[in-house]
Write a protein that holds these residues in place. Structure first.
Motif, PDB file in Angstrom:
ATOM      1  N   THR A 255      16.406  41.515 136.598  1.00  0.00           N
ATOM      2  CA  THR A 255      15.432  42.384 137.260  1.00  0.00           C
ATOM      3  C   THR A 255      14.088  41.681 137.455  1.00  0.00           C
ATOM      4  OG1 THR A 255      14.801  43.364 135.124  1.00  0.00           O
ATOM      5  CG2 THR A 255      16.458  44.530 136.435  1.00  0.00           C
ATOM      6  N   ALA A 256      13.699  40.787 136.546  1.00  0.00           N
ATOM      7  CA  ALA A 256      12.436  40.072 136.662  1.00  0.00           C
ATOM      8  C   ALA A 256      12.660  38.817 137.497  1.00  0.00           C
ATOM      9  CB  ALA A 256      11.880  39.716 135.284  1.00  0.00           C
ATOM     10  N   GLY A 257      12.778  38.992 138.807  1.00  0.00           N
ATOM     11  CA  GLY A 257      13.053  37.893 139.714  1.00  0.00           C
ATOM     12  C   GLY A 257      13.626  38.428 141.006  1.00  0.00           C
ATOM     13  N   TYR A 258      14.252  37.534 141.781  1.00  0.00           N
ATOM     14  CA  TYR A 258      14.790  37.944 143.075  1.00  0.00           C
ATOM     15  C   TYR A 258      16.024  37.115 143.401  1.00  0.00           C
ATOM     16  CZ  TYR A 258      12.393  33.769 144.897  1.00  0.00           C
ATOM     17  OH  TYR A 258      11.981  32.483 145.114  1.00  0.00           O
ATOM     18  N   TRP A 259      16.720  37.518 144.463  1.00  0.00           N
ATOM     19  CA  TRP A 259      17.942  36.840 144.901  1.00  0.00           C
ATOM     20  C   TRP A 259      17.644  35.924 146.079  1.00  0.00           C
ATOM     21  CZ3 TRP A 259      22.068  37.122 141.886  1.00  0.00           C
ATOM     22  CH2 TRP A 259      22.197  38.211 141.027  1.00  0.00           C
ATOM     23  N   HIS A 260      18.256  34.747 146.043  1.00  0.00           N
ATOM     24  CA  HIS A 260      18.084  33.758 147.112  1.00  0.00           C
ATOM     25  C   HIS A 260      19.466  33.345 147.598  1.00  0.00           C
ATOM     26  CE1 HIS A 260      16.957  30.131 149.270  1.00  0.00           C
ATOM     27  NE2 HIS A 260      15.676  30.374 149.060  1.00  0.00           N
ATOM     28  N   ALA A 261      19.668  33.388 148.914  1.00  0.00           N
ATOM     29  CA  ALA A 261      20.958  32.978 149.477  1.00  0.00           C
ATOM     30  C   ALA A 261      21.255  31.546 149.054  1.00  0.00           C
ATOM     31  CB  ALA A 261      20.935  33.101 150.991  1.00  0.00           C
ATOM     32  N   TYR A 262      22.496  31.301 148.652  1.00  0.00           N
ATOM     33  CA  TYR A 262      22.850  30.001 148.086  1.00  0.00           C
ATOM     34  C   TYR A 262      24.267  29.639 148.490  1.00  0.00           C
ATOM     35  CZ  TYR A 262      23.646  26.331 144.595  1.00  0.00           C
ATOM     36  OH  TYR A 262      23.934  25.144 143.980  1.00  0.00           O
ATOM     37  N   GLY A 263      24.446  28.427 148.982  1.00  0.00           N
ATOM     38  CA  GLY A 263      25.798  27.971 149.309  1.00  0.00           C
ATOM     39  C   GLY A 263      26.353  28.706 150.515  1.00  0.00           C
ATOM     40  N   SER A 264      27.638  29.017 150.452  1.00  0.00           N
ATOM     41  CA  SER A 264      28.326  29.636 151.572  1.00  0.00           C
ATOM     42  C   SER A 264      28.125  31.141 151.566  1.00  0.00           C
ATOM     43  CB  SER A 264      29.817  29.289 151.513  1.00  0.00           C
ATOM     44  OG  SER A 264      30.383  29.758 150.314  1.00  0.00           O
ATOM     45  N   GLU A 265      28.843  31.824 152.449  1.00  0.00           N
ATOM     46  CA  GLU A 265      28.699  33.268 152.622  1.00  0.00           C
ATOM     47  C   GLU A 265      28.904  34.018 151.308  1.00  0.00           C
ATOM     48  OE1 GLU A 265      28.568  36.650 155.522  1.00  0.00           O
ATOM     49  OE2 GLU A 265      28.020  34.554 155.576  1.00  0.00           O
ATOM     50  N   ASN A 266      28.134  35.065 151.126  1.00  0.00           N
ATOM     51  CA  ASN A 266      28.276  36.007 150.015  1.00  0.00           C
ATOM     52  C   ASN A 266      27.903  35.422 148.658  1.00  0.00           C
ATOM     53  OD1 ASN A 266      29.349  37.436 152.113  1.00  0.00           O
ATOM     54  ND2 ASN A 266      31.377  37.692 151.236  1.00  0.00           N
ATOM     55  N   GLN A 267      27.134  34.347 148.622  1.00  0.00           N
ATOM     56  CA  GLN A 267      26.718  33.777 147.351  1.00  0.00           C
ATOM     57  C   GLN A 267      25.205  33.912 147.210  1.00  0.00           C
ATOM     58  OE1 GLN A 267      28.654  30.111 146.020  1.00  0.00           O
ATOM     59  NE2 GLN A 267      29.633  30.018 148.015  1.00  0.00           N
ATOM     60  N   TRP A 268      24.792  34.309 146.004  1.00  0.00           N
ATOM     61  CA  TRP A 268      23.378  34.557 145.748  1.00  0.00           C
ATOM     62  C   TRP A 268      22.973  33.897 144.444  1.00  0.00           C
ATOM     63  CZ3 TRP A 268      20.428  36.698 149.434  1.00  0.00           C
ATOM     64  CH2 TRP A 268      21.086  37.363 150.459  1.00  0.00           C
ATOM     65  N   LEU A 269      21.866  33.188 144.502  1.00  0.00           N
ATOM     66  CA  LEU A 269      21.301  32.524 143.332  1.00  0.00           C
ATOM     67  C   LEU A 269      20.175  33.384 142.784  1.00  0.00           C
ATOM     68  CD1 LEU A 269      20.989  29.841 141.609  1.00  0.00           C
ATOM     69  CD2 LEU A 269      19.203  29.237 143.243  1.00  0.00           C
ATOM     70  N   TRP A 270      20.234  33.659 141.485  1.00  0.00           N
ATOM     71  CA  TRP A 270      19.175  34.437 140.855  1.00  0.00           C
ATOM     72  C   TRP A 270      18.008  33.524 140.523  1.00  0.00           C
ATOM     73  CZ3 TRP A 270      17.347  39.046 140.541  1.00  0.00           C
ATOM     74  CH2 TRP A 270      16.390  39.352 139.579  1.00  0.00           C
ATOM     75  N   VAL A 271      16.823  33.876 141.003  1.00  0.00           N
ATOM     76  CA  VAL A 271      15.595  33.144 140.707  1.00  0.00           C
ATOM     77  C   VAL A 271      14.792  34.020 139.746  1.00  0.00           C
ATOM     78  CG1 VAL A 271      13.518  32.075 141.640  1.00  0.00           C
ATOM     79  CG2 VAL A 271      15.638  32.086 142.983  1.00  0.00           C
ATOM     80  N   GLY A 272      14.833  33.685 138.465  1.00  0.00           N
ATOM     81  CA  GLY A 272      14.220  34.515 137.439  1.00  0.00           C
ATOM     82  C   GLY A 272      12.780  34.146 137.167  1.00  0.00           C
ATOM     83  N   ARG A 273      12.031  35.131 136.699  1.00  0.00           N
ATOM     84  CA  ARG A 273      10.641  34.920 136.320  1.00  0.00           C
ATOM     85  C   ARG A 273      10.446  35.020 134.807  1.00  0.00           C
ATOM     86  NH1 ARG A 273       9.996  32.101 140.028  1.00  0.00           N
ATOM     87  NH2 ARG A 273       9.209  32.739 142.056  1.00  0.00           N
ATOM     88  N   ASP A 274      11.470  35.386 134.061  1.00  0.00           N
ATOM     89  CA  ASP A 274      11.376  35.342 132.612  1.00  0.00           C
ATOM     90  C   ASP A 274      11.306  33.882 132.168  1.00  0.00           C
ATOM     91  OD1 ASP A 274      11.619  38.154 132.015  1.00  0.00           O
ATOM     92  OD2 ASP A 274      13.697  37.999 132.671  1.00  0.00           O
ATOM     93  N   GLY A 361      16.598  40.530 148.550  1.00  0.00           N
ATOM     94  CA  GLY A 361      16.278  39.209 149.071  1.00  0.00           C
ATOM     95  C   GLY A 361      14.796  38.939 149.192  1.00  0.00           C
ATOM     96  N   GLN A 362      13.955  39.927 148.962  1.00  0.00           N
ATOM     97  CA  GLN A 362      12.524  39.691 149.022  1.00  0.00           C
ATOM     98  C   GLN A 362      12.045  39.017 147.745  1.00  0.00           C
ATOM     99  OE1 GLN A 362      10.209  43.092 150.054  1.00  0.00           O
ATOM    100  NE2 GLN A 362      11.255  43.466 151.988  1.00  0.00           N
ATOM    101  N   ARG A 363      11.016  38.183 147.888  1.00  0.00           N
ATOM    102  CA  ARG A 363      10.430  37.545 146.713  1.00  0.00           C
ATOM    103  C   ARG A 363       9.713  38.580 145.873  1.00  0.00           C
ATOM    104  NH1 ARG A 363       9.914  31.783 147.106  1.00  0.00           N
ATOM    105  NH2 ARG A 363       8.279  31.883 145.540  1.00  0.00           N
ATOM    106  N   GLY A 364       9.607  38.300 144.610  1.00  0.00           N
ATOM    107  CA  GLY A 364       8.974  39.239 143.709  1.00  0.00           C
ATOM    108  C   GLY A 364       9.956  39.720 142.669  1.00  0.00           C
ATOM    109  N   HIS A 365       9.609  40.766 141.960  1.00  0.00           N
ATOM    110  CA  HIS A 365      10.452  41.311 140.910  1.00  0.00           C
ATOM    111  C   HIS A 365      11.273  42.464 141.465  1.00  0.00           C
ATOM    112  CE1 HIS A 365       8.271  39.576 137.159  1.00  0.00           C
ATOM    113  NE2 HIS A 365       7.957  38.866 138.222  1.00  0.00           N
TER     114      HIS A 365
END
Length: 562
Positions: A255-274, A361-365
């Motif tokens: 929850t403390a972070g956001y999702w970033h598209a990663y690799g091929s279709e339907n893959q999401w990388l979690w970018v955490g702020r913790d 997909g938006q930046r932020g928490h």
């Protein structure tokens, strides 16, 4: 990338949760496509040049191959996928080109490579290519057109267009483009300044109770002090050493972070702020004790995220994976009363984060956009699945996302999936018909949450399970229902007396007429045919075409209303 990298042998998933006294999981080489990330950042002005645009970076951000890091007025340290640490001085500029290739175009760097690294790492400068061997420490600086290399331990192979040179520990060399490399000369390996002191600061040992075999991995060794400062280790009778973060009562993973598209279709990388976000959200699994406290179970296999998804029109939800690679609490439990356990009350909604799809997909928490899933009407409209939402609907740069459907209205989203809108209970009735359970994929497997689609598209399956009002079901489903036979004529009782013996209760609405298309296309009856018997008040007309049900007079089977 072959698999969100989630497909692994079953034995791996079992080993991830072995008790401390069980056989330790053997160390394994990290996936080749594990991205580097910023493990430390002190100062301001650091940014990444990505696809021609400058984006500010923070501690914990991934560094994608093709990025250029410009440190500005900050110190930074990048943890490479194999455990190498690349420290950058203020004003340094570094290009991450491939898993075994990077380039320094300005400033200074100190590269520390672990003994367990399996391959050399190449660092290019304007004057030479430097092949840095594992288990070594290398200081590289650029001053005008001169590249200086000093080897504290290990050895480096210097390659230029004018000749090659081997530089061993305790030696340094100055390199210029177009000039034959000079012979290495000794240097004082103990000399340092403020940057070298910052880059070589020792890492604290793991706290008592930590699984020491986990921190023998250089990918975790750099985080031992983070685990010490932001939580504590305890021993679980089933899972062995687990880590409890020191967080607020309403905190939850992912929850403390956001999702970033990663690799091929339907893959999401979690970018955490913790501060502990990278190791705990890309390795291992999460659990929740009877008192509602979250704990992390260490693991060695990297993934962009270890989550399960549940996606509905207008909303996207996810839950961390727990034991046996299943969601910590299944989506079904959201509609059930809270479970009471010894020591506390466990709320299933705390295991799921749900946000409007136009915020995904938006930046932020993500916690800033989260809604309580229990306030959404008809949770059965959501589709639980191993894959994330299609990446083309998100916004990889973290700007405005593309909605999967308008919040609160009829929506079309996903490949072929059509649903009515899901609304908050305070906003009126839902457009989705109730009484249909959530659509689920098969049993959990190692890497549940991976990019491999299920055998059958869950969106298509949900389309058949939940049909919006006013939309005709496909003819293939109608033909599976045999037409009702005409009313019996052998019964001596009049039609009005035969009605109580019918299985269908009397209808309060007038008898519907056949569809208009049927009236226009049906041929007239033969002249010699006797007139049909008068229908009962509650009976329905016979089928007008083979294989079509006329139970409602509209050519569709009835679907229960909410």
């Amino acid at each position: 990338m072959n698999a969100l990298v989630f497909v692994a042998p079953l034995a791996l998933a079992v080993a991830l949760v072995l008790p401390a006294n069980a056989t330790a999981q053997p160390a394994e080489a990290p996936p080749a496509d594990t991205p580097p990330h910023l493990i430390r950042l002190e100062g301001s002005g650091a940014q990444a040049i990505r696809d021609g645009a400058a984006t500010p970076v923070e501690q914990g951000d991934p560094v994608f191959f093709g990025d250029r890091l410009d440190l500005g007025d900050a110190y930074g340290q990048v943890l490479w996928g194999d455990g190498s640490r690349i420290a950058l001085d203020r004003g340094a500029r570094l290009d991450a080109l491939a898993e075994d290739l990077l380039a320094l175009t300005a400033g200074r760097t100190l590269v520390s490579r672990p003994a367990g690294a399996t391959a050399p790492l190449r660092l290019d400068t304007p004057a030479a290519s430097l092949i840095l061997a594992p288990d070594g420490e290398y200081r590289v600086s650029l001053d005008g057109d001169v590249t200086s290399l000093a080897v504290t331990r290990g050895h480096a192979d210097v390659q230029t267009g004018m000749g090659n040179q081997i530089v061993g520990a305790g030696y340094q060399v100055a390199l210029r483009d177009g000039i034959t490399p000079e012979a290495p000369r000794r240097f004082n390996a103990a000399g340092y300044d403020s940057f070298i002191a910052w880059a070589t600061a020792p890492v604290a040992a793991p706290a008592a109770g930590a699984p020491l075999d986990t921190f023998e991995d250089p990918r975790f060794e750099a985080y031992s002090d983070v685990f010490n400062r932001y939580g504590g280790w305890e021993t679980d009778p089933q899972y062995g050493a687990v880590w409890y973060p020191t967080v607020a009562a309403n905190w939850r993973p992912y929850t403390a972070g956001y999702w970033h598209a990663y690799g091929s279709e339907n893959q999401w990388l979690w970018v955490g702020r913790d501060p502990f976000g990278w190791p705990t959200h890309h390795y291992g699994r999460w659990g929740m004790n009877n008192g509602g406290r979250w704990y992390w179970m260490p693991g060695r296999q990297w993934a962009p995220a270890w989550v399960s998804w549940s996606v509905g029109p207008g909303y996207i939800g996810w839950s961390p994976l727990g034991n046996q690679d299943r969601p910590v609490r299944s989506w079904d439990t959201l509609s059930q009363p809270r479970g009471v356990y010894p020591g506390g009350t466990l709320d299933a909604s705390r295991a799921w984060t749900v946000v409007p799809s136009d915020r995904f997909g938006q930046r932020g928490h993500m916690s800033a956009y989260a809604v309580d899933p229990r306030t959404l009407d008809n949770l059965s409209a959501f589709v639980s699945q191993r894959v994330g939402p299609p990446a083309r609907y998100g916004h990889p740069a973290g700007g405005p996302g593309r909605s999967y459907g308008e919040q609160g209205g009829t929506a079309v989203y996903g490949p072929g999936g059509y649903y009515g809108g899901v609304r908050s209970r305070s906003g009126g009735d839902t457009n989705i018909r109730g009484g249909v359970g959530p659509t689920r994929v098969g049993p959990g497997s190692p890497g549940y949450g991976g990019p491999t689609p299920p055998p059958e598209d869950p969106y298509e399956r949900a389309e058949r399970a939940v049909a919006p009002r006013g939309r005709q079901r496909p003819a293939a489903q109608d033909t599976a229902t045999p037409a009702r036979p005409p009313a019996q004529t052998t019964d001596p009782a009049p039609p009005a007396q035969a009605a109580p013996r019918q299985r269908t209760p009397p209808r309060e609405t007038p008898t519907p007429s056949p569809p208009k298309a049927a009236r226009e296309t049906a041929p007239p009856p033969p002249a010699a045919a006797p007139p049909p018997a008068p229908p009962a008040a509650d009976s329905t007309p016979p089928a007008t075409s083979a294989g079509r049900s006329t139970g409602t007079g509209t050519g569709r089977r009835a679907v229960p209303r909410p």
